[in-house]
Write an enzyme that holds these catalytic residues in place. Structure first.
Site, mmCIF file in Angstrom:
data_model
loop_
_atom_site.group_PDB
_atom_site.id
_atom_site.type_symbol
_atom_site.label_atom_id
_atom_site.label_comp_id
_atom_site.label_asym_id
_atom_site.label_seq_id
_atom_site.Cartn_x
_atom_site.Cartn_y
_atom_site.Cartn_z
ATOM 1 N N TYR A 17 17.197 1.964 2.788
ATOM 2 C CA TYR A 17 17.457 1.380 1.471
ATOM 3 C C TYR A 17 18.597 2.093 0.760
ATOM 4 C CZ TYR A 17 12.667 -0.240 2.254
ATOM 5 O OH TYR A 17 11.532 -0.779 2.788
ATOM 6 N N HIS A 77 0.806 -1.218 0.000
ATOM 7 C CA HIS A 77 0.000 0.000 0.000
ATOM 8 C C HIS A 77 0.842 1.272 0.000
ATOM 9 C CE1 HIS A 77 -0.045 -1.603 4.316
ATOM 10 N NE2 HIS A 77 0.945 -0.738 4.253
#
Length: 488
Positions: free
Chosen positions: A258, A171
């Protein structure tokens, strides 16, 4: 219509309830069967009681069954949804705790980085077991909807090695669109038209329009910097927007782990994160949140059960993809969403074997991706760094090759920015030994890893991280919720 949906990991009570009520918002689906399965009989009985209460309150013919026998739950299923967390919070705590000893500070640790890679090692053998059962006892053309992280690794394994028709669902795109709509002054995301593409948790709004008018970088940067809340909570995300020229779907805290630039030094971490909520960068934030949520649910279960007696409000159907995909496949009402699938030319400048997240349309013929998308070069470069780690991680999980696992962790962008090769080799040994109960493919490697740990000279430290908070008690949570209710 009458068909069967199996939910694996249905003990994820709040999320299972959301998926269940979303699906029952489709009028044609009232006669279907939900088969719940989980390794925890306790959690299964709690969620079944809640779903039974919803069915009773809404006077529906929907059938709900629950069993710890996964294969039985999958028998005859047309759709299988996975919400599993292999190893639970016990293994997850090691995903955060052990890397901290080597200077690696994670906010979430469930996608890549040291924690996400080990999470994938635990999940992938189980995912392949799911796929084997689906091939043998589910409907012939069963569709597997994976919600479990690490999204790309799990989906990669299911498609490449499990040989089951699989789509990964998240989502992040919807949440990013909601933020953009708010800062631009839109009434809702219905006023936005966007192309969002990349890989899961590194997806980029590469084309953005508000009521048909293109929105450029400068306008979007100004809108975020002028927002009284997001300007503080999304500092890192806004910095990436300024440098890359496009907005990322992922939260400030998640995005930070990340990349190799923002979490490699403690002073840098505190500069870029915000402590108003866990998702903005807190050390081990999601672990704390998940622990508190579990404790709260266990204590306040009677209230959750009582709330299940309310009628389903179709206007409150969520934007989770699952119910909309099933509706499109079964009724031919076309749905546009963002899906995790094998690339196969959809994104021109990412590897063909990668699991990408990109726009697609669903109808009775299946999921049809919009092909020929080219990412900005910086976005592609960032995605490729993670894809290379994901590929090695999947292959390590399949083969049980601990040396390949260490190379995967070594090539992770944040790990590589923080740790030396010697530290990475020892850290992986330590994580594999600590999590041996959930890593059957590495059983042969555990004795040697344990021996290496007993003679290692690599120094570690006991470190809580740059921005760690303690798990709050039920009393503290109650006080906070009461204060929020009074203020709001």
């Amino acid at each position: 219509m009458s068909f069967k949906i199996a939910i694996i990991g249905a003990g994820s009570v709040g999320f299972t309830k959301k998926l269940f009520t979303d699906i029952l918002c489709v009028p044609e689906f009232k006669d279907i069967e939900f088969a719940l399965t989980d390794v925890s009989e306790h959690n299964l009985q709690m969620i079944k009681a809640i779903l039974d209460r919803i069915v009773e309150a809404n006077r529906l013919p929907t059938r709900v069954t629950a069993t710890t026998d996964r294969r039985k739950a999958l028998e005859g299923a047309r759709y299988v949804i996975s919400c599993v967390r292999v190893g639970g919070l016990e293994a997850y705590a090691d995903d955060i705790r052990i890397p901290l000893k080597y200077g690696i500070d994670q906010c979430v640790g469930d996608t890549i980085c040291a924690g996400g890679i080990l999470y994938g090692q635990r999940n992938i053998p189980v995912i392949l077991d799911f796929c084997k059962d689906m091939r043998e006892v589910a409907e012939t053309n069963v569709k597997f909807l994976n919600y479990a992280n690490p999204m790309a690794m799990n989906t990669w394994a299911a498609i490449e090695y499990g040989k089951v028709d699989t789509v990964g669902l998240c989502h992040g795109v919807q949440h990013g669109a909601e933020q953009i709509a708010e800062v631009l002054g839109a009434k809702s995301t219905q006023e936005l038209d966007y192309v969002c593409s990349g890989i899961n948790h590194q997806t980029w709004f590469i084309d953005l329009r508000l009521n048909g008018r293109p929105i450029g970088k400068d306008e979007l940067v100004a809108a975020f910097e002028a927002h009284p809340v997001y300007s503080q909570q999304e500092k890192l995300r806004i910095d990436v927007l300024k440098r890359f020229g496009v907005y990322s779907t992922e939260s400030n805290g998640h995005l930070s782990e990340y990349l190799p630039w923002y979490r490699k030094r403690p002073d840098e971490i505190t500069r870029w994160i915000d402590m108003s909520d866990w998702i903005h960068g807190e050390t081990g934030g999601y672990l704390r949140y998940s622990t508190e949520t579990r404790n709260w649910f266990e204590t306040e279960y009677p209230q959750f059960l009582e709330a299940a007696s309310k009628p389903i409000d179709r206007a409150k159907r969520s934007n989770e993809h699952a119910s909309h995909i099933l509706e499109a496949l079964e009724t031919n009402r076309i749905y546009r969403g963002h899906f995790n699938v094998k690339n196969n030319g959809v994104i021109t400048n990412l590897p063909q074997d990668a699991i990408i997240e990109s726009p697609g349309f669903v109808d009775r013929f299946g999921i049809n991706m919009a092909a020929g998308i080219t990412l900005p070069e910086a976005c592609a470069a960032t995605c490729i760094a993670s894809i290379n780690v994901q590929r090695m991680s999947v292959h390590a999980a399949i083969s049980g090759d601990i040396d390949l696992l260490k190379l995967a962790v070594l090539h992770d962008p944040l790990v590589g920015a923080v740790s030396t090769p010697e530290e990475v080799w020892q850290m992986v040994d330590e994580m594999v030994v600590a999590q041996a109960a959930w890593l059957p493919q590495y059983a042969h490697a555990v004795p040697a890893a344990r021996e290496r740990l007993s003679t290692s000279q690599v120094k570690t430290r006991e470190w809580a991280g740059a921005a760690r908070r303690s798990v709050r008690s039920i009393e503290e949570l109650r006080a906070e919720k009461a204060a929020l209710k009074q203020a709001g």
